[in-house]
Design a protein around this motif. Structure first.
Motif, PDB file in Angstrom:
ATOM      1  N   PRO A  32      28.317  55.290  34.794  1.00  0.00           N
ATOM      2  CA  PRO A  32      28.462  54.218  35.780  1.00  0.00           C
ATOM      3  C   PRO A  32      29.886  53.665  35.783  1.00  0.00           C
ATOM      4  O   PRO A  32      30.529  53.569  34.736  1.00  0.00           O
ATOM      5  CB  PRO A  32      27.466  53.156  35.314  1.00  0.00           C
ATOM      6  CG  PRO A  32      27.258  53.441  33.875  1.00  0.00           C
ATOM      7  CD  PRO A  32      27.424  54.920  33.708  1.00  0.00           C
ATOM      8  N   ILE A  33      30.375  53.333  36.960  1.00  0.00           N
ATOM      9  CA  ILE A  33      31.718  52.776  37.104  1.00  0.00           C
ATOM     10  C   ILE A  33      31.597  51.256  37.108  1.00  0.00           C
ATOM     11  O   ILE A  33      30.958  50.677  37.984  1.00  0.00           O
ATOM     12  CB  ILE A  33      32.386  53.264  38.393  1.00  0.00           C
ATOM     13  CG1 ILE A  33      32.519  54.786  38.359  1.00  0.00           C
ATOM     14  CG2 ILE A  33      33.731  52.602  38.590  1.00  0.00           C
ATOM     15  CD1 ILE A  33      33.004  55.387  39.656  1.00  0.00           C
ATOM     16  N   VAL A  34      32.213  50.613  36.127  1.00  0.00           N
ATOM     17  CA  VAL A  34      32.149  49.156  36.007  1.00  0.00           C
ATOM     18  C   VAL A  34      33.537  48.616  36.297  1.00  0.00           C
ATOM     19  O   VAL A  34      34.509  48.988  35.637  1.00  0.00           O
ATOM     20  CB  VAL A  34      31.695  48.744  34.593  1.00  0.00           C
ATOM     21  CG1 VAL A  34      31.654  47.235  34.466  1.00  0.00           C
ATOM     22  CG2 VAL A  34      30.346  49.352  34.284  1.00  0.00           C
ATOM     23  N   GLU A  35      33.627  47.739  37.292  1.00  0.00           N
ATOM     24  CA  GLU A  35      34.923  47.154  37.630  1.00  0.00           C
ATOM     25  C   GLU A  35      35.186  45.955  36.737  1.00  0.00           C
ATOM     26  O   GLU A  35      34.277  45.218  36.365  1.00  0.00           O
ATOM     27  CB  GLU A  35      34.935  46.724  39.094  1.00  0.00           C
ATOM     28  CG  GLU A  35      34.806  47.884  40.057  1.00  0.00           C
ATOM     29  CD  GLU A  35      34.877  47.437  41.496  1.00  0.00           C
ATOM     30  OE1 GLU A  35      35.243  46.282  41.748  1.00  0.00           O
ATOM     31  OE2 GLU A  35      34.550  48.246  42.366  1.00  0.00           O
ATOM     32  N   ALA A  36      36.457  45.752  36.413  1.00  0.00           N
ATOM     33  CA  ALA A  36      36.832  44.627  35.559  1.00  0.00           C
ATOM     34  C   ALA A  36      36.728  43.323  36.340  1.00  0.00           C
ATOM     35  O   ALA A  36      36.956  43.276  37.547  1.00  0.00           O
ATOM     36  CB  ALA A  36      38.254  44.818  35.056  1.00  0.00           C
ATOM     37  N   ALA A  37      36.379  42.271  35.628  1.00  0.00           N
ATOM     38  CA  ALA A  37      36.267  40.961  36.261  1.00  0.00           C
ATOM     39  C   ALA A  37      37.659  40.439  36.594  1.00  0.00           C
ATOM     40  O   ALA A  37      38.616  40.679  35.853  1.00  0.00           O
ATOM     41  CB  ALA A  37      35.563  39.996  35.320  1.00  0.00           C
TER      42      ALA A  37
END
Length: 63
Positions: free
Chosen positions: A25-30
């Motif tokens: 899964p691709i998790v974007e940084a906050a």
């Protein structure tokens, strides 16, 4: 014979659907909010007009 051919075709189609496996899964940084620059920019907006006012007052009083 038709059932065997149909079963073979379906098994081949099903195996190619999962050939790539699962992707990570691709998790974007906050987003990071920098509060220091926000407060300093509001102070900088007040200093410049005050300095301009002092320069104009000095020029008027010199005449």
């Amino acid at each position: 014979m038709k059932k065997i051919a149909l079963a073979a075709a379906l098994s081949l189609a099903a195996s190619t659907a999962f050939a790539g496996g699962m992707n990570q899964p691709i998790v974007e940084a906050a987003p990071v909010v920098d509060t220091v620059t926000q407060t300093s920019s509001s102070n900088g907006g007040l200093v410049v007009p005050l300095l301009l006012l002092l320069v104009v007052a000095a020029a008027v009083s010199a005449n």
